[in-house]
Design an enzyme around this catalytic site. Sequence first.
Site, PDB file in Angstrom:
ATOM      1  N   ARG A 228       0.751  -1.174  -0.108  1.00  0.00           N
ATOM      2  CA  ARG A 228      -0.232   0.049   0.090  1.00  0.00           C
ATOM      3  C   ARG A 228       0.829   1.173  -0.102  1.00  0.00           C
ATOM      4  O   ARG A 228       1.786   1.517   0.746  1.00  0.00           O
ATOM      5  CB  ARG A 228      -0.920  -0.005   1.193  1.00  0.00           C
TER       6      ARG A 228
ATOM      7  N   ASN B 189      -7.618  -6.715  -4.808  1.00  0.00           N
ATOM      8  CA  ASN B 189      -7.860  -5.469  -4.747  1.00  0.00           C
ATOM      9  C   ASN B 189      -9.445  -5.060  -5.403  1.00  0.00           C
ATOM     10  O   ASN B 189     -10.065  -4.205  -5.043  1.00  0.00           O
ATOM     11  CB  ASN B 189      -7.129  -4.820  -5.816  1.00  0.00           C
TER      12      ASN B 189
ATOM     13  N   PHE C 109     -12.500  -0.099   5.066  1.00  0.00           N
ATOM     14  CA  PHE C 109     -12.939   0.070   3.568  1.00  0.00           C
ATOM     15  C   PHE C 109     -14.461   0.553   3.682  1.00  0.00           C
ATOM     16  O   PHE C 109     -15.103   0.390   2.578  1.00  0.00           O
ATOM     17  CB  PHE C 109     -12.513  -0.914   2.547  1.00  0.00           C
TER      18      PHE C 109
ATOM     19  N   CYS D 277      -3.102   1.169  -8.569  1.00  0.00           N
ATOM     20  CA  CYS D 277      -3.284  -0.348  -8.477  1.00  0.00           C
ATOM     21  C   CYS D 277      -4.825  -0.619  -8.467  1.00  0.00           C
ATOM     22  O   CYS D 277      -5.369  -1.071  -9.435  1.00  0.00           O
ATOM     23  CB  CYS D 277      -2.760  -0.529  -7.109  1.00  0.00           C
TER      24      CYS D 277
ATOM     25  N   ALA E 269     -17.197   5.862   3.523  1.00  0.00           N
ATOM     26  CA  ALA E 269     -18.167   6.844   2.238  1.00  0.00           C
ATOM     27  C   ALA E 269     -17.050   7.960   1.830  1.00  0.00           C
ATOM     28  O   ALA E 269     -16.336   8.798   2.781  1.00  0.00           O
ATOM     29  CB  ALA E 269     -19.239   7.333   2.465  1.00  0.00           C
TER      30      ALA E 269
ATOM     31  N   GLY F 252      -8.490   5.823  -6.307  1.00  0.00           N
ATOM     32  CA  GLY F 252      -7.788   6.200  -7.340  1.00  0.00           C
ATOM     33  C   GLY F 252      -6.343   5.301  -7.149  1.00  0.00           C
ATOM     34  O   GLY F 252      -6.327   4.435  -6.597  1.00  0.00           O
TER      35      GLY F 252
END
Length: 440
Positions: A154, A216, A257, A268, A260, A265
């Site tokens: 990351r 991903n 994750f 990856c 909101a 972007g």
Amino acid sequence: MELTVIGCGYLGAVHAAAMAELGHNVLGVETDPARAAALDEARAPFYEPGLPELLASGTASGRLRFTSEATEADLAAAQVHFVTVGTPAAPDGSANLAALDSVILQLARALPERPLDEQPLVVGKSTLTVGTAARADQALAGRALVVWNPEFLREGQGVKDTLYPDRIVYGLPAVPDEARRAAQLLDAVYQRLLVTGVPRLTMDYASAELVKTAANSFLARKISFINAVATLCENSGADITLLADALGRDDRIGAKFLGAGIGFGGGCLPKDILGLEHRARQLGADGLADLLSVVGDINHSQRGRVVERVLAELGPEPEGRRVAVLGATFKPNSDDLRDSPAIEVAARLDAAGVHVVITDPHGLDAVTARHPNLAVEPDPYRAIAGSACTVLLTEWAEFRDLDAARAAGLAAAPVVIDARNALNPDTWKAAGWRYSGVGR
């Protein structure tokens, strides 16, 4: 061990420095002479926390060096070759494997045929199309063993992710003796990590090739899902932050994750979901391909929603009105502008005639180089001064920690659109700002 790392972009530079930190002798091979020279002088060509210190330590010890002119003797002497070249998206969404194919051909020419127990290891780390590792194995047959060892770095945490990974994946040859020998060599490379208990997962080539893009794509789906629900929250009067907190407490879902915002972007996630969608259609997995297409559409629609919100705030004549954009990079702790939602929003506002002023702790040099029409200002308070609207687009700590009262006194209109839900609404409202978040 004697290692080469071929391709010293973000992945390769971090991996080379980390392998030297683990005690190996590492030769980084980079086709760009300027980048190779900078790295050999322990100068990081991009912003990544912890990398300058690793480069300095490795080069000072003599264990780490970089070159743009690796000889066949250099390649023939190494026990393990890591292939870390870029595999950018082609126009149709598939991975462009030209650089990787070139490296495999170069190694096939440089490495002599040897008995199995003397063959070096070629370790692929680049993200690619499933089926590529088998081709590399055929091209290097009798000269080297091939393992596919996907990376999970990351940006902003690449050093940590390399030295303290949550798992290491080996995609091994189908022939048992070759798989055994290949695993032994890679175990020797990662010995200092494995003894700490890092999980080591062995599998076939195809499964290993799919791990990175599948991971991903799953994360991208989770981000797009919560952003789609955020729109429903806005239209119904619900609060996405309260809803996400409740969802995240379900251990089948998890809280990560579920923030909101403006969407994802970088170099990856967008590339990986396109690549997996393209390959899924080729192999007849249309359900997966359709799902990933929707994920991408939702993600890009978030950018347009932010643009529309800013223009609505500015009124029917936005031309010439000043908007402060907090953030340029696609995420904090990086200077990477690739597919940055912040830059796309800024560019679309600029195209509408808005006077955009961007501030960012580390991305402004890249903004000036790639988007010279956009005004930049290193000081966030100066960027906000005189603004009719302030938009947070990258959740840098420097922006979360701004003095809201001081900023309100500088703005022409204390209006803030928090497109990352990163600011404390109560703090900013108490300081006199009209606050607007995503899905709340």
